[in-house]
Scaffold this active site. Structure first.
Site, mmCIF file in Angstrom:
data_model
loop_
_atom_site.group_PDB
_atom_site.id
_atom_site.type_symbol
_atom_site.label_atom_id
_atom_site.label_comp_id
_atom_site.label_asym_id
_atom_site.label_seq_id
_atom_site.Cartn_x
_atom_site.Cartn_y
_atom_site.Cartn_z
ATOM 1 N N SER A 143 36.720 11.651 13.370
ATOM 2 C CA SER A 143 37.126 12.327 14.606
ATOM 3 C C SER A 143 37.665 11.299 15.587
ATOM 4 O O SER A 143 37.249 10.128 15.579
ATOM 5 C CB SER A 143 35.939 13.058 15.236
ATOM 6 O OG SER A 143 36.262 13.531 16.535
ATOM 7 N N TYR A 157 27.184 13.315 18.318
ATOM 8 C CA TYR A 157 28.272 13.653 17.403
ATOM 9 C C TYR A 157 29.251 12.493 17.283
ATOM 10 O O TYR A 157 29.655 12.114 16.181
ATOM 11 C CB TYR A 157 28.989 14.917 17.891
ATOM 12 C CG TYR A 157 30.202 15.290 17.085
ATOM 13 C CD1 TYR A 157 30.076 15.851 15.812
ATOM 14 C CD2 TYR A 157 31.484 15.093 17.591
ATOM 15 C CE1 TYR A 157 31.196 16.191 15.066
ATOM 16 C CE2 TYR A 157 32.613 15.432 16.855
ATOM 17 C CZ TYR A 157 32.459 15.990 15.594
ATOM 18 O OH TYR A 157 33.568 16.326 14.855
#
Length: 248
Positions: A143, A157
């Site tokens: 990501s 995350y």
């Protein structure tokens, strides 16, 4: 001839979102496809039928990526079913966010996120190394938040995604002598059911991108398809951000 003809690919978390788009892209390039799913056997079987109708050899494997034994079994089953393994795409992930004040209330979710977003990648790569052909490809969907967080509530995350990208850099050295490339793809906001462009944070995320929009799963898949192909043979250990200018 398509660029991946005669190749075999395994995509974890391949029944929806970015994973499903990757499955379709690699199949379009000629690869035989195995993919994992957790719950929806009906949806997974529908994808298999669609691929087979188009002439692609396909296999759906039920596997929970939070369980390392399931991950290892999926890799072995792919290699045994098709007789080889050439491409591994680590796509399975969960997205757990929240304020620091709530962290102690979500330890089970935190542990599951660690198991899926970090441990399953290490397990899949280590197991794939036993089967994958020389000059193979390993691609992990990380990501953009691995490098640029940009807002609150994403800390855990983001940390898992930074680890995912770091694994790609490290394993590039471990497997490079066999010609195997290992890379990470770091998407920004992409319109999926996990992070829809109509969601609670969508307007804020959209406004942070240079292009002013969410990405499409097919755009991420296109990059994965390139990295899986012969033209990407000298790209390894890279973390390639594809985020519409979010982190520019």
């Amino acid at each position: 001839m398509s660029s991946l003809t005669s190749k075999v690919a395994l995509v974890t978390g391949g029944s929806r979102g970015i994973g499903a788009a990757i499955v379709q892209k690699l199949a379009a390039e000629g690869a035989s496809i195995a993919f994992t799913y957790v719950n929806s056997a009906e949806k997974a079987n529908a994808i298999v039928k669609e691929l087979e109708k188009a002439g692609t050899k396909a296999l759906a494997i039920q596997a929970d990526s939070s369980l390392q034994k399931d991950v290892a079994a999926a890799v072995a089953q792919t290699a045994q079913h098709f007789g080889r393994l050439d491409i591994l795409v680590n796509n399975a992930a969960v997205f757990v966010i929240g304020p620091i004040e709530d962290a102690d209330k979500n330890t089970a979710q935190y542990d599951r996120q660690i198991d899926i977003n970090i441990r399953s990648i290490a397990t899949a790569i280590r197991e794939a190394a036993k089967y994958i052909s020389d000059n193979g490809r390993i691609i992990t969907i990380s990501s953009a938040v691995a490098n640029y967080v940009g807002t609150a509530h994403l800390t855990d995350y983001a940390a898992t995604k930074a680890a995912a990208s770091s694994y790609s850099r490290g394993y590039a050295h471990d497997l490079g002598k066999r010609g195997i490339t290992v890379n990470a793809v770091q998407p920004g906001p992409v319109d999926t059911d996990m992070n829809p462009d109509s969601g609670a944070f969508a307007d804020a995320m959209r406004s942070k991108t240079a292009l002013g929009r969410y990405g499409k799963a097919e755009e991420i898949a296109a990059l994965v398809g390139f990295l899986a192909g012969p033209d990407a043979a000298y790209i390894t250990g890279a973390s390639i951000t594809i985020d519409g200018g979010l982190s520019a």
